[in-house]
Design an enzyme around this catalytic site. Structure first.
Site, PDB file in Angstrom:
ATOM      1  N   LYS A  72       0.825  -1.224   0.000  1.00 49.32           N
ATOM      2  CA  LYS A  72       0.000   0.000   0.000  1.00 49.32           C
ATOM      3  C   LYS A  72       0.847   1.257   0.000  1.00 49.32           C
ATOM      4  O   LYS A  72       0.468   2.267  -0.583  1.00 49.32           O
ATOM      5  CB  LYS A  72      -0.925   0.024   1.224  1.00 49.32           C
ATOM      6  CG  LYS A  72      -2.114  -0.887   1.107  1.00 49.32           C
ATOM      7  CD  LYS A  72      -3.176  -0.491   2.129  1.00 49.32           C
ATOM      8  CE  LYS A  72      -4.364  -1.419   2.096  1.00 49.32           C
ATOM      9  NZ  LYS A  72      -5.322  -1.134   3.166  1.00 49.32           N
ATOM     10  N   LYS A  91      -6.659 -10.559  -7.423  1.00 48.16           N
ATOM     11  CA  LYS A  91      -7.899 -10.596  -6.654  1.00 48.16           C
ATOM     12  C   LYS A  91      -8.926  -9.602  -7.188  1.00 48.16           C
ATOM     13  O   LYS A  91      -8.551  -8.515  -7.623  1.00 48.16           O
ATOM     14  CB  LYS A  91      -7.596 -10.219  -5.198  1.00 48.16           C
ATOM     15  CG  LYS A  91      -7.733 -11.369  -4.241  1.00 48.16           C
ATOM     16  CD  LYS A  91      -7.567 -10.915  -2.818  1.00 48.16           C
ATOM     17  CE  LYS A  91      -8.898 -10.603  -2.177  1.00 48.16           C
ATOM     18  NZ  LYS A  91      -8.849 -10.513  -0.722  1.00 48.16           N
ATOM     19  N   LYS A 138     -11.944  -3.581  -5.146  1.00 49.60           N
ATOM     20  CA  LYS A 138     -12.686  -2.343  -5.369  1.00 49.60           C
ATOM     21  C   LYS A 138     -11.782  -1.245  -5.891  1.00 49.60           C
ATOM     22  O   LYS A 138     -12.261  -0.236  -6.405  1.00 49.60           O
ATOM     23  CB  LYS A 138     -13.469  -1.909  -4.132  1.00 49.60           C
ATOM     24  CG  LYS A 138     -12.743  -1.935  -2.826  1.00 49.60           C
ATOM     25  CD  LYS A 138     -13.744  -1.731  -1.662  1.00 49.60           C
ATOM     26  CE  LYS A 138     -13.116  -2.038  -0.322  1.00 49.60           C
ATOM     27  NZ  LYS A 138     -14.078  -2.075   0.775  1.00 49.60           N
TER      28      LYS A 138
END
Ligand code: TRP
Length: 345
Positions: A122, A206, A209
């Site tokens: 991240k 994966k 969103k």
């Protein structure tokens, strides 16, 4: 080793999980998490949290945070969480989460934190510019779980490392303060069909969103036309029709994913799907998959829209949930303060 670990934890079983209020939920969240949350509430005490404190570790937006929190709560309820059975609440409304995070910060070791792969992903290349909160995210997650002495945590596969850290933190607290079994070492609940739903555009990534392509995912709020279109455009391969056995899914990640989605929605296994569709073309399988998805998701979508139109109802659920969660956390936090040895009058 002392004999800390020889006695099993004797407290009650309790389930805790959380979803961040960032972006719309999708089929991967539903099959990988929400469906399990609903099943667990039948025979466990469950707390399901909208983790808004986690959401502010990156780009907080005061204008949308509360509404995004309501949206996750609406999705929880629409998927079948019953606020009479489960405790549904927002993380920021129970002070134990932030308080316990500080205490656990002082138990956690830098070396453990620096191994966290999600932070590295991240934070990206410029980790120096990441917030301290983003680095501390896993400790807040440990506090979420331990503030309620939760014993079982249904999560996606990507959260496994954070759960292991939670166990290390709980164990170290128990040892440092010589309070064997004060905190349970919580178990992840990860396995099962639907544990890992991949992108419709790349079977090795994966479903997410944050993927820039909306075609890569089925959102819970998508209508039937969008669902049909997305499955139609879902990537497959040029290796021929549907295989007859699971071995034939090897090296076909996109097909494997579509079969896995079908199996999870139908409540069967991949082999059963292949027994039915093996040898048939995608022109047959994809519309059948789309129909199945629409049949499952359209009642959820409708309920979600209704909840979002009735803000009062969601706010009542969240408020009641916060009070019930606080009732569980309060005596645990009193014990924690005593164990650490703070002054009190
Ligand atoms: N980090 C989790 C995720 O991204 C969300 C989360 C926060 C969570 N606190 C939690 C999950 C506690 C389980 C238990 O999916």
């Amino acid at each position: 080793m002392t004999d800390h670990q020889t006695q099993p934890y004797a407290g009650p079983e309790r389930v805790f999980s959380g979803v961040q209020p960032t972006g719309a939920l999708h089929l991967g969240n539903y099959l990988g998490a929400l469906k399990k949350f609903v099943a667990l509430q039948e025979d466990h005490e469950c707390l399901y949290c909208v983790v808004d404190l986690h959401a502010i570790t990156v780009n907080p937006d005061p204008a949308t945070l509360a509404q995004q929190t309501r949206e996750i709560a609406a999705a929880y309820l629409a998927c079948g969480l019953d606020p009479e059975k489960s405790i549904v609440f927002a993380q920021s409304s129970v002070p134990a989460h932030t308080e316990l995070t500080w205490y656990l910060n002082c138990v956690s070791r830098m070396g453990w934190m620096e191994r966290m792969t999600q932070f590295k992903d991240k934070a990206g290349k410029d980790a120096q510019r990441a917030s301290v909160g983003l680095f501390d995210y896993p400790v807040l997650m440990a506090a979420d779980i331990l503030a309620y002495k939760a014993t079982h945590v249904p999560v996606g596969d990507d959260q496994k490392q954070h759960l292991e850290l939670t166990r290390d933190i709980a164990d170290k607290f128990n040892r440092d303060f010589d309070t064997p079994n004060f905190f349970p070492l919580p178990e992840p609940l990860i396995k099962g069909p639907g544990a890992r739903i991949m992108s419709l555009k790349d079977g090795t990534k994966k479903m997410s969103k944050s993927d820039p392509s909306d075609l890569s995912r089925i959102n819970l709020i998508d209508d039937a036309d969008a669902i049909v279109k997305k499955f139609k455009k879902a990537k497959t391969d040029v290796l021929g029709d549907m295989p007859e056995t699971e071995a034939g899914l090897k090296d076909r990640p996109e097909v494997d994913n579509l079969v896995g989605i079908y199996a999870a929605l139908a409540g069967t296994d991949k082999q059963a799907v292949l027994t039915e569709y093996g040898g048939k073309g995608f022109g047959t399988f994809k519309p059948a998959l789309a129909d199945l998805a629409v049949a499952h998701l359209s009642p959820i979508t409708t309920r979600m829209r209704n909840y979002l139109d009735d803000r009062g109802e969601i706010d009542r659920v969240l408020k009641d949930g916060a009070a019930r969660a606080d009732t569980i956390a309060r005596p645990i936090m009193d014990d924690v303060r005593k164990i650490i040895g703070f002054w009190r009058s």
